[in-house]
Motif scaffolding. Structure first.
Motif, PDB file in Angstrom:
ATOM      1  N   GLU B  42      11.476 151.697 -94.002  1.00 42.85           N
ATOM      2  CA  GLU B  42      12.485 152.746 -93.842  1.00 42.85           C
ATOM      3  C   GLU B  42      13.867 152.271 -94.262  1.00 42.85           C
ATOM      4  OE1 GLU B  42      11.066 153.086 -89.636  1.00 42.85           O
ATOM      5  OE2 GLU B  42      11.650 155.176 -89.956  1.00 42.85           O
ATOM      6  N   ALA B 184       7.619 163.872 -86.780  1.00 44.27           N
ATOM      7  CA  ALA B 184       8.081 162.625 -86.164  1.00 44.27           C
ATOM      8  C   ALA B 184       7.007 161.540 -86.232  1.00 44.27           C
ATOM      9  CB  ALA B 184       8.479 162.876 -84.706  1.00 44.27           C
ATOM     10  N   ALA B 187       6.508 159.828 -89.508  1.00 38.93           N
ATOM     11  CA  ALA B 187       7.653 159.066 -90.012  1.00 38.93           C
ATOM     12  C   ALA B 187       7.472 157.603 -89.623  1.00 38.93           C
ATOM     13  CB  ALA B 187       8.946 159.615 -89.420  1.00 38.93           C
ATOM     14  N   GLU B 191      12.490 156.013 -87.364  1.00 38.99           N
ATOM     15  CA  GLU B 191      12.790 157.443 -87.399  1.00 38.99           C
ATOM     16  C   GLU B 191      12.119 158.148 -86.226  1.00 38.99           C
ATOM     17  OE1 GLU B 191      11.963 159.653 -91.023  1.00 38.99           O
ATOM     18  OE2 GLU B 191      12.531 161.533 -90.064  1.00 38.99           O
ATOM     19  N   ILE B 194      14.363 157.928 -83.281  1.00 43.24           N
ATOM     20  CA  ILE B 194      15.496 158.851 -83.342  1.00 43.24           C
ATOM     21  C   ILE B 194      15.024 160.269 -83.041  1.00 43.24           C
ATOM     22  CG2 ILE B 194      17.182 159.929 -84.877  1.00 43.24           C
ATOM     23  CD1 ILE B 194      18.055 157.218 -84.141  1.00 43.24           C
ATOM     24  N   ALA B 195      13.889 160.640 -83.605  1.00 46.57           N
ATOM     25  CA  ALA B 195      13.382 162.003 -83.453  1.00 46.57           C
ATOM     26  C   ALA B 195      13.056 162.293 -81.989  1.00 46.57           C
ATOM     27  CB  ALA B 195      12.134 162.196 -84.317  1.00 46.57           C
ATOM     28  N   TRP B 263      19.207 160.731 -90.163  1.00 43.68           N
ATOM     29  CA  TRP B 263      18.185 161.082 -89.167  1.00 43.68           C
ATOM     30  C   TRP B 263      18.767 161.928 -88.036  1.00 43.68           C
ATOM     31  CZ3 TRP B 263      15.921 155.452 -88.864  1.00 43.68           C
ATOM     32  CH2 TRP B 263      15.040 155.260 -89.950  1.00 43.68           C
ATOM     33  N   LYS B 266      19.109 165.396 -89.327  1.00 43.35           N
ATOM     34  CA  LYS B 266      17.810 166.050 -89.450  1.00 43.35           C
ATOM     35  C   LYS B 266      17.247 166.415 -88.076  1.00 43.35           C
ATOM     36  CE  LYS B 266      12.995 165.016 -90.629  1.00 43.35           C
ATOM     37  NZ  LYS B 266      12.048 164.101 -91.285  1.00 43.35           N
ATOM     38  N   TRP B 267      17.226 165.449 -87.175  1.00 42.49           N
ATOM     39  CA  TRP B 267      16.508 165.678 -85.914  1.00 42.49           C
ATOM     40  C   TRP B 267      17.281 166.505 -84.915  1.00 42.49           C
ATOM     41  CZ3 TRP B 267      11.573 165.658 -85.811  1.00 42.49           C
ATOM     42  CH2 TRP B 267      10.905 164.946 -86.809  1.00 42.49           C
TER      43      TRP B 267
END
Lengths: 353, 505
Positions: B42, B184, B187, B191, B194-195, B263, B266-267
């Protein structure tokens, strides 16, 4: 009615009022205990009671199990003292804390000097010849007469001069305590101080370079710490980034220049934020955090930083340090957590800064 | 005074270290990259795993002891709930729609989180991280199980609870939550943290839990309330893990900042879209309401989220990109959702309804700028159609967003009279989106989202567009599980049984 609350592994004893929670008492005394929900549901603030009785209050039976109650656990956010208490909390032991006991000291004002148009230096000669033992960076409560009560001031002198304590006091417009010091206090007056308080001191045992960032009347603790380090033969680089509005307010400037002359490991970075354009000031113009960023080329890695000054300066310095790769574990501020701070909505991202 | 001669006890932190980190070892005959193959791709740079702090110093043996006692307490209350006809103590059977949505869409998410944390615990090299993820994996499994058990008692009496697993896999609206968790889980480990650990468990969890658990308490559902207490005692640990992960990434290397920021953008948006359903629970589905969605957003979004992003700004993180669009949507989304659910209620395994006059007055008091202007007239029209014997049903299929999988029922952030619609052409195929936020997510990783399973296209590709066959396939019993609450079996049964319990007829 109040009880004594001793917090291990710090070994520090504070007062706890009847009906006051352990968490509240600790935070008000400047001791951070982990906490989150503050009403007995999340169990973040669970501590071990090793001596004494508590009332568990509204602690949820899921957050504090029956067997844990039997083992003497409690939730600091809900538990109230029913006797003197000793608790063990998840606080890191600090090898540099001397845990000096707090005492009252009587003395006489030996000298008062105007350091700047707004700051007075006050020297207090203590009655006891051995004076007060303290760690550089700590503060005292100065008892003022006439129902004013006591006010906290950091000690500006080095611990080696224990018999005569120096305080630097800026006048706060409308402030009863500082107005008294500026307008009424005279050399020869009898006065009482209590101390030493606070957990703001240099982590000497880490033995890494140190940077002090001071502004406004926040110079006292850094000055005491720097004098102490230099006297003690500290060999790592020491930097003081020191800011005031203008040259008139930049007290002890010449003394720091002289220290930098005689100590090759001491670097002095003064900064003036509002100095008139055409004055003869040749050094940095701007705020403390800007001066620090320039002086360190935006790379603070490997240092420990000690911050002292008004809240806006502290906040700006923390952001500058973090973006220059120095983080919470290496940043120390002189923090007085008031009741209002404890109520403030803050995220749990940071604990001590 | 006597000198203390006893040897100093280990502090809690030292004891924890001895029982966790000291159990880790350096591999000697296997390459570290071969053992932890997913931790680098990542782009997150880690220089020192020992800098990972464990804010909760819980060892596995203590963990089992705690969770076992939680289970004992929880099941004692679930038993009492069943024995005392707890299902008749709720305010009204309309409340059950909120439960059904939760069970079909969110409880499977707990299970997905379990799988995700089990995997993350395996994929992270740090011992502290491994232990924390392992415990959270077991927590999430327990949450999924206890939620299902808390709600299973209602299955004996009411419709729409019997096939939550089929609903989870196949029904259209549950794909919203499922795609969130699938995104999620597919990923990388950072990530994922974070999600789920950061965005879902920290930034958004209160917006989910407060309406759901307080809603249960306000509406007499003690089984669900007990689940809530039992789970909340784990949540603090989960939130802290998410926060610790984000700090760790940001402190390890400056190159991690833009990755983490992307991230967060996005999340936050994905989470905000999933939680949209909660707005409808709060404003429409709870017979006895806790607070409005707007009020919850003020406390948990603006105040708490604001405090968090203020602290994160020290690292150079800015608030999520979709934050302003979210704020603009708050006064509209619950109404837009409920109108959507009502017109497509033939295809939902729960009931919806036209709000009563009293409900509408509450809504206009809570949404003075939007409800009377944009939404009351629509409900009034729908009510008129129903009175005329021609209830408003939309048998057309909704256009779904390729990213969040919700029907595009939302309006432009700055024009509540215009439906928001975005599209992208990728490799000759056209994709639809409900918002800029969802389109940006797609555009950043198109190869991931072109693989999405979307329920509306699947109805045609897998079942030839036959709605009856689709209902069988998703285990939805037409006439029982779906449609208007008014006239439903749930309504009839609840009123009859409650009548038997509270009168002598």
């Amino acid at each position: 009615m109040s009880y004594e609350l001793t917090i291990e592994p710090l070994g520090q004893t504070i007062e706890i009022e009847e009906g006051q929670t352990i968490l509240d008492a600790a935070l008000r005394a400047g001791i951070y205990l982990p906490h989150a929900c503050c009403h007995g549901l999340c169990a973040t603030c669970k501590v071990q009671v090793t001596d004494g009785e508590v009332e568990h209050g509204e602690a949820s039976s899921f957050a504090l199990m029956d067997f844990e109650r039997d083992e003497g656990k409690c939730l600091a956010c809900c538990a109230r003292a029913e006797s003197d208490l000793v608790i063990e909390a998840e606080i890191d032991e600090d090898p540099d804390a001397e845990n000096l006991p707090v005492r009252d000291f009587d003395g006489t004002v030996s000298r008062i000097e105007s350091l700047t148009p707004t700051i007075k230096g006050v020297w207090i000669k203590l009655d006891k010849p051995e004076g007060m033992r303290f760690q550089a960076g700590q503060y005292v409560n100065l008892a003022l007469p006439g129902g004013i009560g006591s006010r906290a001031f950091s000690i500006a002198s080095a611990p080696s001069v224990a018999g005569e304590i120096e305080l630097n006091i800026r006048i706060v417009p409308g402030g009863e305590g500082t107005t008294y010091v500026h307008e009424k206090l005279r050399a020869g007056d009898r006065i009482r101080i209590a101390g030493p308080y606070g957990r703001f001191f240099v982590k000497k045992s880490a033995n890494v370079p140190v940077v002090f960032m001071a502004g406004g009347s926040g110079l006292s603790s850094p000055r005491s710490m720097i004098l102490d380090l230099l006297e003690g033969g500290f060999e790592q680089p020491i930097t003081l980034v020191y800011g005031q509005r203008n040259r008139d307010e930049l007290y002890y400037h010449d003394a720091f220049l002289a220290l930098a002359e005689t100590h090759p490991n001491f670097r002095y970075v003064p900064a003036l934020s509002h100095e008139p354009e055409r004055s003869g000031w040749q050094a940095f113009r701007g705020f403390v955090h800007e001066a620090a960023k320039a002086a360190f080329d935006n790379d603070f890695r490997g240092n420990k930083a000690y911050l002292c000054g008004p809240p806006l300066m502290i906040e700006a310095c923390i952001a500058t340090l973090m973006q220059g790769r120095l983080f919470e574990r290496d940043i120390y501020t002189e923090k007085f957590i008031s009741a209002a701070d404890a109520q403030q909505v803050r995220s749990p991202l940071f604990k001590a800064i | 005074m006597d000198m203390k001669a006893t040897k100093k006890k280990l502090g809690m932190k030292e004891r924890y270290r001895a029982l966790t980190r000291d159990l880790g070892w350096e591999s000697s005959y296997q390459d570290k990259d071969a053992i932890f193959p997913y931790v680098n791709y990542e782009g997150i740079k880690v220089h020192d795993w020992d800098k990972w702090e464990d804010p909760f110093r819980l060892t596995m043996d203590a963990y089992w002891k705690y969770q076992a006692e939680k289970e004992r307490k929880f099941y004692a209350i679930i038993d009492a709930h069943a024995q005392n006809n707890g299902h008749l103590n709720i305010t009204d059977a309309r409340y059950l729609s909120a439960l059904k949505i939760f069970l079909q869409a969110i409880s499977p998410g707990e299970y997905a989180a379990h799988k995700g944390f089990a995997r993350a615990g395996r994929e992270f090299p740090g011992v502290g991280t491994q232990v924390a993820c392992q415990m959270q994996a077991i927590d999430e499994l327990r949450h999924a199980q206890t939620q299902i058990h808390a709600m299973s008692n209602y299955n004996r009496y009411y419709d729409g609870f019997h096939a939550f697993a089929d609903a989870r896999d196949r029904i259209w609206y549950t794909s919203v939550a499922r795609s969130f968790f699938d995104d999620a889980m597919s990923a990388g480990p950072f990530e994922f943290m974070i999600a789920i650990g950061f965005s879902f468990e920290y930034v958004l969890t209160n917006l989910l839990f407060v309406p759901f658990m307080s809603g249960a308490a306000y509406n007499g559902d003690m089984a669900t309330v007990t689940f809530g207490f039992s789970a909340q005692s784990d949540e603090a640990r989960h939130m802290t893990l998410g926060l610790e992960c984000i700090k760790f990434m940001l402190e390890q290397d400056p190159d991690n900042l833009p990755i983490v920021q992307a991230w967060i953008d996005k999340w936050f948006w994905r989470g905000f879209r999933v939680l949209g359903l909660v707005s409808t629970m709060m404003d429409y589905m709870l017979p006895k309401r806790v607070m409005s969605w707007r009020e919850a957003w003020e406390i948990y979004g603006v105040e708490n989220g604001g405090a968090l992003f203020k602290d994160l700004a020290r690292y150079g993180i800015r608030p999520p990109k979709g934050w302003d669009d979210a704020e603009k949507a708050i006064d509209h989304m619950s109404h837009q959702f409920m109108l959507g659910l009502y017109q497509w209620s033939f295809g939902t395994s729960f009931h919806s309804w036209i709000p009563s006059d009293e409900d509408m007055d509450w809504l206009s008091a809570k949404y003075p700028d939007t409800f009377d202007k944009y939404y009351r007239p629509r409900w009034a029209h729908i009510k008129k159609l129903k009175a005329a014997g021609t209830p408003f049903k939309n048998y057309g299929l909704a256009r779904l967003c390729q990213c969040c999988q919700l029907p595009s029922v939302f309006t432009e952030p700055d024009d509540p009279t215009l439906t928001c619609h975005r599209e992208t052409v990728y490799k000759g195929e056209k994709y639809q989106f409900c918002s800029d936020g969802c389109k940006d997510i797609f555009d950043n990783e198109p190869e991931k989202y072109i693989q999405s399973w979307l329920p509306m296209p699947a109805l045609f590709s897998e079942l030839g567009g036959d709605v009856g066959a689709w209902m069988n396939w998703v285990s939805l019993r037409d006439g029982d599980d779906n449609g208007d609450y008014d006239g439903s079996t749930d309504q009839k049964h609840f009123n009859e049984w409650r009548g038997l319990a509270t009168s002598n007829l």
